[in-house]
Design an enzyme around this catalytic site. Structure first.
Site, PDB file in Angstrom:
ATOM      1  N   ASP A  13       0.929  -1.276   0.070  1.00 53.57           N
ATOM      2  CA  ASP A  13       0.034   0.020   0.041  1.00 53.57           C
ATOM      3  C   ASP A  13       0.802   1.105  -0.066  1.00 53.57           C
ATOM      4  O   ASP A  13       0.421   2.197   0.681  1.00 53.57           O
ATOM      5  CB  ASP A  13      -0.947  -0.080   1.028  1.00 53.57           C
ATOM      6  CG  ASP A  13      -1.839  -1.243   1.140  1.00 53.57           C
ATOM      7  OD1 ASP A  13      -2.307  -1.740   0.237  1.00 53.57           O
ATOM      8  OD2 ASP A  13      -2.016  -1.716   2.209  1.00 53.57           O
ATOM      9  N   LYS A  16       2.174   1.828  -5.059  1.00 52.34           N
ATOM     10  CA  LYS A  16       2.854   1.488  -6.219  1.00 52.34           C
ATOM     11  C   LYS A  16       2.094   1.848  -7.670  1.00 52.34           C
ATOM     12  O   LYS A  16       2.651   1.889  -8.627  1.00 52.34           O
ATOM     13  CB  LYS A  16       3.409  -0.012  -6.061  1.00 52.34           C
ATOM     14  CG  LYS A  16       4.324  -0.325  -4.956  1.00 52.34           C
ATOM     15  CD  LYS A  16       4.485  -1.705  -4.955  1.00 52.34           C
ATOM     16  CE  LYS A  16       3.530  -2.629  -4.495  1.00 52.34           C
ATOM     17  NZ  LYS A  16       2.900  -2.376  -3.043  1.00 52.34           N
ATOM     18  N   GLY A  40      -4.249  -4.557  -4.753  1.00 49.79           N
ATOM     19  CA  GLY A  40      -5.059  -3.580  -5.387  1.00 49.79           C
ATOM     20  C   GLY A  40      -4.484  -2.062  -5.559  1.00 49.79           C
ATOM     21  O   GLY A  40      -3.800  -1.696  -4.564  1.00 49.79           O
ATOM     22  N   HIS A  41      -4.687  -1.644  -6.848  1.00 49.83           N
ATOM     23  CA  HIS A  41      -3.935  -0.298  -6.613  1.00 49.83           C
ATOM     24  C   HIS A  41      -4.987   0.494  -7.738  1.00 49.83           C
ATOM     25  O   HIS A  41      -5.819   0.106  -8.616  1.00 49.83           O
ATOM     26  CB  HIS A  41      -2.871  -0.312  -7.206  1.00 49.83           C
ATOM     27  CG  HIS A  41      -2.567  -1.024  -8.516  1.00 49.83           C
ATOM     28  ND1 HIS A  41      -1.725  -1.884  -8.503  1.00 49.83           N
ATOM     29  CD2 HIS A  41      -2.812  -0.785  -9.780  1.00 49.83           C
ATOM     30  CE1 HIS A  41      -1.696  -2.518  -9.602  1.00 49.83           C
ATOM     31  NE2 HIS A  41      -2.387  -1.631 -10.368  1.00 49.83           N
ATOM     32  N   GLN A 223       2.044  -6.266  -3.068  1.00 46.11           N
ATOM     33  CA  GLN A 223       2.524  -6.030  -1.593  1.00 46.11           C
ATOM     34  C   GLN A 223       3.978  -5.254  -1.189  1.00 46.11           C
ATOM     35  O   GLN A 223       4.188  -4.333  -1.970  1.00 46.11           O
ATOM     36  CB  GLN A 223       2.620  -7.540  -0.995  1.00 46.11           C
ATOM     37  CG  GLN A 223       1.175  -8.233  -0.906  1.00 46.11           C
ATOM     38  CD  GLN A 223       0.799  -8.907  -2.283  1.00 46.11           C
ATOM     39  OE1 GLN A 223       1.778  -9.515  -2.976  1.00 46.11           O
ATOM     40  NE2 GLN A 223      -0.490  -8.854  -2.949  1.00 46.11           N
TER      41      GLN A 223
HETATM   42  P1  IMP Z   1      -2.740 -12.688   1.722  1.00 48.57           P
HETATM   43  O1  IMP Z   1      -1.653 -12.416   0.612  1.00 48.57           O
HETATM   44  O2  IMP Z   1      -4.004 -12.808   1.393  1.00 48.57           O
HETATM   45  O3  IMP Z   1      -2.355 -14.105   2.256  1.00 48.57           O
HETATM   46  O4  IMP Z   1      -2.585 -11.949   3.213  1.00 48.57           O
HETATM   47  C1  IMP Z   1      -1.375 -12.122   3.936  1.00 48.57           C
HETATM   48  C2  IMP Z   1      -1.074 -10.644   4.363  1.00 48.57           C
HETATM   49  O5  IMP Z   1      -0.626  -9.727   3.657  1.00 48.57           O
HETATM   50  C3  IMP Z   1      -2.043 -10.007   5.217  1.00 48.57           C
HETATM   51  O6  IMP Z   1      -1.505  -9.337   6.358  1.00 48.57           O
HETATM   52  C4  IMP Z   1      -2.542  -9.078   4.283  1.00 48.57           C
HETATM   53  O7  IMP Z   1      -3.371  -8.073   5.026  1.00 48.57           O
HETATM   54  C5  IMP Z   1      -1.313  -8.481   3.455  1.00 48.57           C
HETATM   55  N1  IMP Z   1      -1.519  -8.083   2.052  1.00 48.57           N
HETATM   56  C6  IMP Z   1      -1.773  -8.848   1.099  1.00 48.57           C
HETATM   57  N2  IMP Z   1      -1.931  -8.028  -0.004  1.00 48.57           N
HETATM   58  C7  IMP Z   1      -1.698  -6.864   0.209  1.00 48.57           C
HETATM   59  C8  IMP Z   1      -1.468  -5.592  -0.455  1.00 48.57           C
HETATM   60  O8  IMP Z   1      -1.791  -5.579  -1.470  1.00 48.57           O
HETATM   61  N3  IMP Z   1      -1.407  -4.485   0.499  1.00 48.57           N
HETATM   62  C9  IMP Z   1      -1.090  -4.776   1.713  1.00 48.57           C
HETATM   63  N4  IMP Z   1      -1.060  -5.765   2.319  1.00 48.57           N
HETATM   64  C10 IMP Z   1      -1.471  -6.998   1.693  1.00 48.57           C
END
Ligand code: IMP
Length: 423
Positions: A13, A16, A40-41, A223
Protein backbone atom coordinates in the site's frame (compact mmCIF):
# COMPACT_ATOMS: atom_id res chain seq x y z
CA UNK A 1 19.00 -4.57 -21.48
CA UNK A 2 16.97 -2.03 -19.63
CA UNK A 3 14.68 -3.55 -17.03
CA UNK A 4 13.50 -1.73 -13.92
CA UNK A 5 11.95 -3.27 -10.83
CA UNK A 6 9.42 -1.21 -8.89
CA UNK A 7 8.52 -2.68 -5.52
CA UNK A 8 7.11 -1.77 -2.15
CA UNK A 9 9.65 -0.98 0.56
CA UNK A 10 7.12 -1.31 3.39
CA UNK A 11 4.10 -3.54 4.17
CA UNK A 12 2.40 -2.83 0.84
CA UNK A 13 0.00 0.00 0.00
CA UNK A 14 2.88 2.39 -0.68
CA UNK A 15 1.11 3.79 -3.74
CA UNK A 16 2.93 1.54 -6.22
CA UNK A 17 0.00 1.79 -8.63
CA UNK A 18 0.64 5.41 -9.43
CA UNK A 19 4.40 4.80 -9.51
CA UNK A 20 4.16 1.96 -12.03
CA UNK A 21 1.68 4.03 -13.98
CA UNK A 22 4.33 6.76 -14.15
CA UNK A 23 7.03 4.38 -15.40
CA UNK A 24 4.64 2.43 -17.64
CA UNK A 25 4.27 5.39 -19.96
CA UNK A 26 7.85 4.77 -21.18
CA UNK A 27 7.80 0.96 -20.96
CA UNK A 28 7.20 -1.63 -23.64
CA UNK A 29 6.24 -4.30 -21.11
CA UNK A 30 4.84 -4.04 -17.57
CA UNK A 31 5.06 -7.34 -15.72
CA UNK A 32 3.35 -8.43 -12.50
CA UNK A 33 5.73 -11.00 -11.04
CA UNK A 34 4.03 -12.35 -7.90
CA UNK A 35 0.86 -12.33 -5.86
CA UNK A 36 -2.66 -12.37 -7.16
CA UNK A 37 -5.84 -10.45 -6.56
CA UNK A 38 -4.78 -9.81 -2.97
CA UNK A 39 -3.16 -6.66 -4.34
CA UNK A 40 -5.07 -3.62 -5.36
CA UNK A 41 -4.14 -0.29 -6.76
CA UNK A 42 -6.11 2.68 -7.81
CA UNK A 43 -4.92 4.86 -10.64
CA UNK A 44 -6.48 8.24 -11.17
CA UNK A 45 -6.68 9.16 -14.85
CA UNK A 46 -8.46 12.46 -15.41
CA UNK A 47 -11.77 12.08 -13.66
CA UNK A 48 -11.64 8.27 -13.73
CA UNK A 49 -10.56 6.13 -10.78
CA UNK A 50 -9.44 2.77 -12.07
CA UNK A 51 -8.96 0.02 -9.50
CA UNK A 52 -6.88 -2.94 -10.68
CA UNK A 53 -6.03 -6.01 -8.66
CA UNK A 54 -4.29 -8.28 -11.15
CA UNK A 55 -3.78 -6.63 -14.52
CA UNK A 56 -0.62 -4.49 -14.62
CA UNK A 57 -1.22 -0.78 -15.01
CA UNK A 58 0.62 -0.84 -18.36
CA UNK A 59 -2.76 -1.81 -19.83
CA UNK A 60 -3.66 1.87 -19.79
CA UNK A 61 -1.02 2.67 -22.44
CA UNK A 62 -1.73 1.47 -25.98
CA UNK A 63 1.95 0.84 -26.78
CA UNK A 64 2.62 -1.22 -23.69
CA UNK A 65 2.15 -4.99 -23.27
CA UNK A 66 0.91 -5.93 -19.79
CA UNK A 67 2.16 -9.32 -18.62
CA UNK A 68 1.12 -11.57 -15.74
CA UNK A 69 4.22 -13.62 -14.97
CA UNK A 70 4.62 -17.21 -13.85
CA UNK A 71 5.19 -16.13 -10.23
CA UNK A 72 1.57 -14.98 -9.96
CA UNK A 73 -1.51 -16.89 -8.87
CA UNK A 74 -4.59 -16.20 -10.96
CA UNK A 75 -8.25 -16.35 -10.10
CA UNK A 76 -9.59 -16.58 -13.65
CA UNK A 77 -13.05 -15.27 -12.78
CA UNK A 78 -11.56 -12.13 -11.23
CA UNK A 79 -9.19 -11.70 -14.16
CA UNK A 80 -11.99 -11.88 -16.72
CA UNK A 81 -14.13 -9.48 -14.69
CA UNK A 82 -11.24 -7.03 -14.58
CA UNK A 83 -10.78 -7.32 -18.35
CA UNK A 84 -14.51 -6.70 -18.88
CA UNK A 85 -14.42 -3.71 -16.54
CA UNK A 86 -11.57 -2.17 -18.55
CA UNK A 87 -13.28 -2.86 -21.87
CA UNK A 88 -16.45 -1.24 -20.47
CA UNK A 89 -14.44 1.90 -19.77
CA UNK A 90 -13.02 2.03 -23.25
CA UNK A 91 -9.61 0.56 -22.30
CA UNK A 92 -8.53 -2.28 -24.58
CA UNK A 93 -7.21 -5.23 -22.52
CA UNK A 94 -6.41 -7.41 -25.57
CA UNK A 95 -2.64 -6.88 -25.35
CA UNK A 96 -2.52 -8.70 -22.01
CA UNK A 97 -0.28 -11.77 -21.94
CA UNK A 98 -0.59 -14.41 -19.23
CA UNK A 99 2.12 -16.92 -18.37
CA UNK A 100 1.14 -20.51 -19.13
CA UNK A 101 3.07 -21.46 -15.97
CA UNK A 102 1.15 -19.23 -13.56
CA UNK A 103 -0.90 -21.14 -11.01
CA UNK A 104 -4.66 -21.00 -10.73
CA UNK A 105 -6.52 -20.04 -7.58
CA UNK A 106 -9.23 -22.68 -7.25
CA UNK A 107 -12.48 -22.42 -5.24
CA UNK A 108 -11.06 -24.76 -2.59
CA UNK A 109 -8.13 -22.37 -2.07
CA UNK A 110 -10.50 -19.56 -1.16
CA UNK A 111 -12.40 -21.85 1.19
CA UNK A 112 -9.23 -23.16 2.84
CA UNK A 113 -7.93 -19.59 3.29
CA UNK A 114 -11.10 -18.76 5.24
CA UNK A 115 -10.99 -21.97 7.27
CA UNK A 116 -7.34 -21.60 8.22
CA UNK A 117 -7.85 -18.01 9.38
CA UNK A 118 -10.83 -19.11 11.45
CA UNK A 119 -8.80 -21.97 12.91
CA UNK A 120 -5.92 -19.62 13.85
CA UNK A 121 -8.32 -17.39 15.81
CA UNK A 122 -6.41 -14.65 17.61
CA UNK A 123 -3.21 -15.79 15.84
CA UNK A 124 -4.74 -15.20 12.41
CA UNK A 125 -2.69 -13.48 9.71
CA UNK A 126 -5.50 -11.21 8.57
CA UNK A 127 -5.28 -12.41 4.96
CA UNK A 128 -7.31 -10.95 2.14
CA UNK A 129 -9.22 -14.28 1.99
CA UNK A 130 -8.59 -14.56 -1.73
CA UNK A 131 -7.05 -18.06 -1.52
CA UNK A 132 -3.51 -16.80 -2.06
CA UNK A 133 -1.72 -18.81 0.66
CA UNK A 134 -3.39 -22.17 -0.18
CA UNK A 135 -2.70 -21.65 -3.93
CA UNK A 136 1.01 -21.10 -3.26
CA UNK A 137 1.01 -24.00 -0.80
CA UNK A 138 -0.18 -26.31 -3.59
CA UNK A 139 2.37 -24.83 -5.99
CA UNK A 140 5.21 -25.77 -3.68
CA UNK A 141 3.65 -29.12 -2.78
CA UNK A 142 3.56 -29.73 -6.56
CA UNK A 143 -0.15 -30.35 -6.50
CA UNK A 144 -1.11 -27.01 -8.02
CA UNK A 145 -3.02 -26.53 -11.27
CA UNK A 146 -1.50 -24.18 -13.81
CA UNK A 147 -2.96 -21.97 -16.53
CA UNK A 148 -1.65 -24.34 -19.21
CA UNK A 149 -3.67 -27.22 -17.70
CA UNK A 150 -6.85 -25.40 -18.75
CA UNK A 151 -6.11 -26.28 -22.36
CA UNK A 152 -6.04 -30.04 -21.82
CA UNK A 153 -9.60 -30.65 -20.59
CA UNK A 154 -9.07 -34.31 -19.72
CA UNK A 155 -5.90 -33.61 -17.76
CA UNK A 156 -7.56 -30.62 -16.12
CA UNK A 157 -10.54 -32.68 -14.95
CA UNK A 158 -8.23 -35.39 -13.64
CA UNK A 159 -6.10 -32.87 -11.73
CA UNK A 160 -9.15 -31.25 -10.14
CA UNK A 161 -10.39 -34.67 -9.06
CA UNK A 162 -7.06 -35.63 -7.51
CA UNK A 163 -6.82 -32.29 -5.73
CA UNK A 164 -10.39 -32.42 -4.44
CA UNK A 165 -10.00 -35.93 -3.17
CA UNK A 166 -7.58 -34.55 -0.59
CA UNK A 167 -9.08 -31.06 -0.12
CA UNK A 168 -12.56 -32.43 0.49
CA UNK A 169 -11.24 -34.67 3.24
CA UNK A 170 -9.70 -31.65 4.91
CA UNK A 171 -12.79 -29.51 4.39
CA UNK A 172 -15.28 -32.11 5.62
CA UNK A 173 -13.34 -33.95 8.31
CA UNK A 174 -11.24 -31.18 9.80
CA UNK A 175 -13.31 -28.07 9.13
CA UNK A 176 -16.76 -29.65 9.13
CA UNK A 177 -17.67 -28.12 5.78
CA UNK A 178 -19.59 -29.48 2.81
CA UNK A 179 -17.22 -30.86 0.17
CA UNK A 180 -16.92 -29.31 -3.30
CA UNK A 181 -17.80 -31.08 -6.56
CA UNK A 182 -14.97 -31.71 -9.02
CA UNK A 183 -17.20 -31.74 -12.11
CA UNK A 184 -18.76 -28.37 -11.24
CA UNK A 185 -15.38 -26.73 -10.71
CA UNK A 186 -13.96 -28.25 -13.89
CA UNK A 187 -16.97 -27.08 -15.95
CA UNK A 188 -16.70 -23.57 -14.56
CA UNK A 189 -12.95 -23.29 -15.18
CA UNK A 190 -13.03 -24.89 -18.63
CA UNK A 191 -15.56 -22.26 -19.66
CA UNK A 192 -13.04 -19.57 -18.62
CA UNK A 193 -10.39 -21.37 -20.67
CA UNK A 194 -12.05 -20.48 -23.95
CA UNK A 195 -11.87 -16.80 -23.17
CA UNK A 196 -8.36 -16.91 -21.73
CA UNK A 197 -6.66 -18.89 -24.49
CA UNK A 198 -5.81 -15.93 -26.79
CA UNK A 199 -3.89 -14.25 -23.97
CA UNK A 200 -1.80 -17.17 -22.77
CA UNK A 201 1.85 -17.15 -23.82
CA UNK A 202 5.40 -18.17 -22.98
CA UNK A 203 5.89 -14.83 -21.27
CA UNK A 204 9.53 -15.50 -20.30
CA UNK A 205 10.34 -15.96 -23.99
CA UNK A 206 8.35 -12.86 -24.89
CA UNK A 207 10.37 -10.80 -22.40
CA UNK A 208 13.66 -12.34 -23.50
CA UNK A 209 12.95 -11.38 -27.11
CA UNK A 210 11.88 -7.91 -26.04
CA UNK A 211 15.03 -7.36 -23.99
CA UNK A 212 17.18 -8.61 -26.88
CA UNK A 213 15.59 -5.92 -29.04
CA UNK A 214 16.34 -3.28 -26.41
CA UNK A 215 12.71 -2.90 -25.31
CA UNK A 216 12.02 -1.50 -21.85
CA UNK A 217 10.62 -3.85 -19.25
CA UNK A 218 9.07 -2.73 -15.99
CA UNK A 219 8.70 -5.39 -13.30
CA UNK A 220 5.93 -4.47 -10.90
CA UNK A 221 5.84 -5.97 -7.41
CA UNK A 222 2.68 -6.40 -5.39
CA UNK A 223 2.52 -6.12 -1.56
CA UNK A 224 5.89 -5.09 -0.11
CA UNK A 225 9.27 -6.08 1.29
CA UNK A 226 8.03 -6.62 4.85
CA UNK A 227 5.31 -8.98 3.55
CA UNK A 228 7.86 -11.16 1.74
CA UNK A 229 7.61 -14.80 2.80
CA UNK A 230 11.41 -15.03 3.24
CA UNK A 231 12.38 -11.52 4.26
CA UNK A 232 9.23 -10.11 5.84
CA UNK A 233 7.72 -10.30 9.29
CA UNK A 234 6.93 -14.02 9.03
CA UNK A 235 4.35 -15.49 9.63
CA UNK A 236 2.47 -12.20 9.14
CA UNK A 237 3.38 -12.05 5.48
CA UNK A 238 1.99 -13.03 2.11
CA UNK A 239 2.98 -16.33 0.49
CA UNK A 240 5.22 -15.00 -2.28
CA UNK A 241 8.38 -12.91 -2.78
CA UNK A 242 7.67 -9.24 -3.49
CA UNK A 243 11.40 -8.50 -3.06
CA UNK A 244 13.72 -7.94 -6.04
CA UNK A 245 14.80 -11.59 -6.24
CA UNK A 246 11.17 -12.57 -6.70
CA UNK A 247 10.98 -10.29 -9.73
CA UNK A 248 13.57 -12.37 -11.57
CA UNK A 249 11.95 -15.68 -10.70
CA UNK A 250 8.39 -14.53 -11.25
CA UNK A 251 9.13 -12.99 -14.64
CA UNK A 252 11.72 -15.54 -15.75
CA UNK A 253 14.57 -13.17 -16.58
CA UNK A 254 18.17 -13.03 -15.40
CA UNK A 255 19.77 -10.43 -13.08
CA UNK A 256 21.91 -8.93 -15.86
CA UNK A 257 18.82 -7.30 -17.34
CA UNK A 258 18.13 -5.18 -14.27
CA UNK A 259 19.24 -1.56 -14.45
CA UNK A 260 17.32 0.02 -11.61
CA UNK A 261 15.49 -1.17 -8.49
CA UNK A 262 13.08 1.48 -7.26
CA UNK A 263 11.73 1.16 -3.72
CA UNK A 264 8.41 2.87 -3.13
CA UNK A 265 7.85 4.17 0.36
CA UNK A 266 5.17 6.39 1.79
CA UNK A 267 6.37 9.39 3.80
CA UNK A 268 4.82 7.52 6.73
CA UNK A 269 3.99 3.83 7.01
CA UNK A 270 0.94 1.58 7.17
CA UNK A 271 0.02 -2.06 7.39
CA UNK A 272 -3.18 -4.09 7.13
CA UNK A 273 -3.70 -7.38 8.84
CA UNK A 274 -2.01 -8.45 12.02
CA UNK A 275 1.67 -8.59 12.98
CA UNK A 276 4.28 -6.40 14.65
CA UNK A 277 4.56 -2.70 13.77
CA UNK A 278 7.12 -0.76 15.86
CA UNK A 279 6.14 2.79 14.83
CA UNK A 280 2.38 2.19 14.92
CA UNK A 281 0.45 5.18 16.29
CA UNK A 282 -2.48 3.99 18.28
CA UNK A 283 -3.62 7.54 18.99
CA UNK A 284 -5.11 10.67 17.48
CA UNK A 285 -2.07 11.24 15.24
CA UNK A 286 -2.48 7.73 13.83
CA UNK A 287 -6.19 8.39 13.23
CA UNK A 288 -5.34 11.61 11.39
CA UNK A 289 -2.83 9.79 9.16
CA UNK A 290 -5.52 7.23 8.31
CA UNK A 291 -8.17 9.83 7.53
CA UNK A 292 -5.97 12.35 5.70
CA UNK A 293 -4.14 9.62 3.81
CA UNK A 294 -7.36 7.75 2.94
CA UNK A 295 -5.80 4.62 4.37
CA UNK A 296 -8.49 2.08 3.59
CA UNK A 297 -7.74 -1.04 1.54
CA UNK A 298 -8.51 -1.07 -2.20
CA UNK A 299 -9.30 -4.80 -2.11
CA UNK A 300 -10.95 -5.37 1.25
CA UNK A 301 -11.83 -1.83 2.39
CA UNK A 302 -10.08 -2.55 5.68
CA UNK A 303 -8.82 0.36 7.79
CA UNK A 304 -5.04 0.36 7.68
CA UNK A 305 -2.86 0.76 10.75
CA UNK A 306 -0.63 3.83 10.44
CA UNK A 307 2.57 5.17 11.98
CA UNK A 308 5.65 7.29 11.41
CA UNK A 309 8.19 6.44 8.75
CA UNK A 310 10.54 3.71 9.93
CA UNK A 311 14.12 4.08 8.68
CA UNK A 312 15.23 0.84 10.32
CA UNK A 313 12.76 -0.96 8.06
CA UNK A 314 13.65 1.24 5.07
CA UNK A 315 17.37 0.51 5.41
CA UNK A 316 16.45 -3.17 5.53
CA UNK A 317 14.43 -2.82 2.33
CA UNK A 318 17.38 -1.07 0.66
CA UNK A 319 19.59 -3.98 1.66
CA UNK A 320 17.45 -7.00 0.78
CA UNK A 321 16.36 -5.54 -2.55
CA UNK A 322 19.50 -3.67 -3.58
CA UNK A 323 17.40 -0.53 -4.05
CA UNK A 324 19.06 2.01 -6.32
CA UNK A 325 16.46 4.77 -5.86
CA UNK A 326 13.59 5.70 -3.60
CA UNK A 327 10.19 6.97 -4.71
CA UNK A 328 8.49 8.74 -1.81
CA UNK A 329 4.71 8.93 -1.99
CA UNK A 330 2.06 10.92 -0.11
CA UNK A 331 4.49 13.55 1.17
CA UNK A 332 1.64 16.09 0.97
CA UNK A 333 -0.21 14.23 3.75
CA UNK A 334 2.52 15.27 6.22
CA UNK A 335 1.85 18.97 5.45
CA UNK A 336 -1.01 18.72 7.93
CA UNK A 337 1.23 17.95 10.91
CA UNK A 338 3.04 20.43 13.15
CA UNK A 339 5.59 17.85 14.17
CA UNK A 340 6.88 15.04 12.01
CA UNK A 341 8.79 12.05 13.32
CA UNK A 342 10.99 9.45 11.72
CA UNK A 343 12.27 6.36 13.53
CA UNK A 344 16.04 6.03 13.21
CA UNK A 345 16.60 3.02 15.49
CA UNK A 346 14.83 0.82 18.04
CA UNK A 347 15.63 0.36 21.70
CA UNK A 348 14.84 -2.91 23.38
CA UNK A 349 15.81 -4.76 26.53
CA UNK A 350 18.65 -6.39 24.65
CA UNK A 351 20.07 -3.11 23.36
CA UNK A 352 19.83 -0.69 20.45
CA UNK A 353 18.91 -1.82 16.94
CA UNK A 354 19.99 0.17 13.93
CA UNK A 355 19.48 -2.86 11.69
CA UNK A 356 16.15 -4.68 11.41
CA UNK A 357 16.22 -7.15 14.34
CA UNK A 358 17.05 -10.74 13.50
CA UNK A 359 14.83 -11.92 16.33
CA UNK A 360 11.31 -10.81 15.45
CA UNK A 361 10.14 -10.91 19.05
CA UNK A 362 12.04 -7.60 19.38
CA UNK A 363 9.64 -5.94 16.92
CA UNK A 364 6.78 -6.42 19.37
CA UNK A 365 8.26 -4.69 22.38
CA UNK A 366 10.94 -2.35 21.10
CA UNK A 367 10.69 1.41 21.47
CA UNK A 368 11.39 3.43 18.32
CA UNK A 369 13.96 6.24 18.71
CA UNK A 370 12.70 9.20 16.72
CA UNK A 371 14.28 12.13 14.92
CA UNK A 372 11.79 14.99 15.13
CA UNK A 373 11.18 17.62 12.46
CA UNK A 374 9.12 20.77 12.63
CA UNK A 375 6.26 20.60 10.12
CA UNK A 376 6.56 22.84 7.07
CA UNK A 377 3.10 24.32 7.54
CA UNK A 378 2.70 24.85 3.79
CA UNK A 379 0.65 23.27 1.04
CA UNK A 380 3.13 21.50 -1.23
CA UNK A 381 0.59 19.89 -3.56
CA UNK A 382 1.33 22.38 -6.38
CA UNK A 383 5.10 21.75 -6.31
CA UNK A 384 6.37 20.36 -9.62
CA UNK A 385 10.12 20.73 -9.15
CA UNK A 386 12.49 20.18 -6.26
CA UNK A 387 13.07 23.94 -6.02
CA UNK A 388 9.33 24.46 -5.45
CA UNK A 389 9.60 22.55 -2.17
CA UNK A 390 10.24 24.59 1.02
CA UNK A 391 13.74 24.25 2.52
CA UNK A 392 12.30 22.36 5.50
CA UNK A 393 10.86 19.71 3.13
CA UNK A 394 14.18 19.44 1.28
CA UNK A 395 15.89 19.02 4.64
CA UNK A 396 13.47 16.23 5.59
CA UNK A 397 14.03 14.44 2.27
CA UNK A 398 17.80 14.85 2.55
CA UNK A 399 17.71 13.24 5.98
CA UNK A 400 15.82 10.19 4.64
CA UNK A 401 18.20 9.79 1.69
CA UNK A 402 21.26 10.04 3.97
CA UNK A 403 19.90 7.60 6.52
CA UNK A 404 18.80 5.12 3.83
CA UNK A 405 22.03 5.71 1.89
CA UNK A 406 19.93 5.78 -1.25
CA UNK A 407 19.03 8.73 -3.46
CA UNK A 408 15.44 9.87 -3.72
CA UNK A 409 14.42 9.96 -7.37
CA UNK A 410 10.84 11.14 -7.11
CA UNK A 411 8.33 12.47 -4.62
CA UNK A 412 4.57 12.52 -5.05
CA UNK A 413 2.66 15.47 -3.62
CA UNK A 414 -0.92 14.47 -4.49
CA UNK A 415 -2.96 11.72 -6.11
CA UNK A 416 -3.09 13.13 -9.67
CA UNK A 417 -0.63 11.87 -12.25
CA UNK A 418 0.85 15.35 -12.56
CA UNK A 419 1.42 15.87 -8.81
CA UNK A 420 4.99 14.66 -8.95
CA UNK A 421 8.43 16.10 -8.28
CA UNK A 422 11.52 14.63 -9.90
CA UNK A 423 14.39 15.21 -7.50
P1 IMP B 1 -2.70 -12.80 1.78
O1 IMP B 1 -1.73 -12.24 0.81
O2 IMP B 1 -4.14 -12.58 1.38
O3 IMP B 1 -2.41 -14.22 2.14
O4 IMP B 1 -2.53 -11.97 3.15
C1 IMP B 1 -1.33 -12.06 3.93
C2 IMP B 1 -0.97 -10.72 4.53
O5 IMP B 1 -0.56 -9.82 3.51
C3 IMP B 1 -2.10 -10.02 5.26
O6 IMP B 1 -1.56 -9.29 6.35
C4 IMP B 1 -2.65 -9.06 4.24
O7 IMP B 1 -3.30 -7.96 4.82
C5 IMP B 1 -1.36 -8.65 3.56
N1 IMP B 1 -1.57 -8.19 2.18
C6 IMP B 1 -1.82 -8.95 1.09
N2 IMP B 1 -1.92 -8.17 0.00
C7 IMP B 1 -1.71 -6.92 0.38
C8 IMP B 1 -1.62 -5.67 -0.31
O8 IMP B 1 -1.77 -5.58 -1.54
N3 IMP B 1 -1.37 -4.57 0.45
C9 IMP B 1 -1.16 -4.65 1.78
N4 IMP B 1 -1.22 -5.78 2.47
C10 IMP B 1 -1.48 -6.92 1.78
Amino acid sequence: MPATIVLGAQWGDEGKGRVTDFFAEDSDFVVRYQGGNNAGHTIIVGDQRIALSLIPSGVLYPDCTPVIGSGCVIDPKVLLEEMDMLAGRGIDPSRLRISANAHLIMPYHRKLDLMLERHLGSNRIGTTKRGIGPAYTDKFARTGIRVQDLFDPDIFRAKVEVALDEKNRVLTRIYNQIGLKAAEIADEYLAYAERLLPYVADTALLLWEGLEEGKKVLLEGAQGTLLDVDHGTYPFVTSSNPTAGGALIGAGIGPGAIEEVVGVTKAYISRVGTGPFPTELDDETGDRLIELGGEYGTVTGRRRRCGWLDLVALRYAVRVNGLTKLFITKLDILSNFQTIKVAVSYESDDGAHVEFPRQHRVLYNCRPVYATFEGWGADISAARSYDDLPASVQNYLGFIADEAKTPIGWVSVGPERSQLVTV
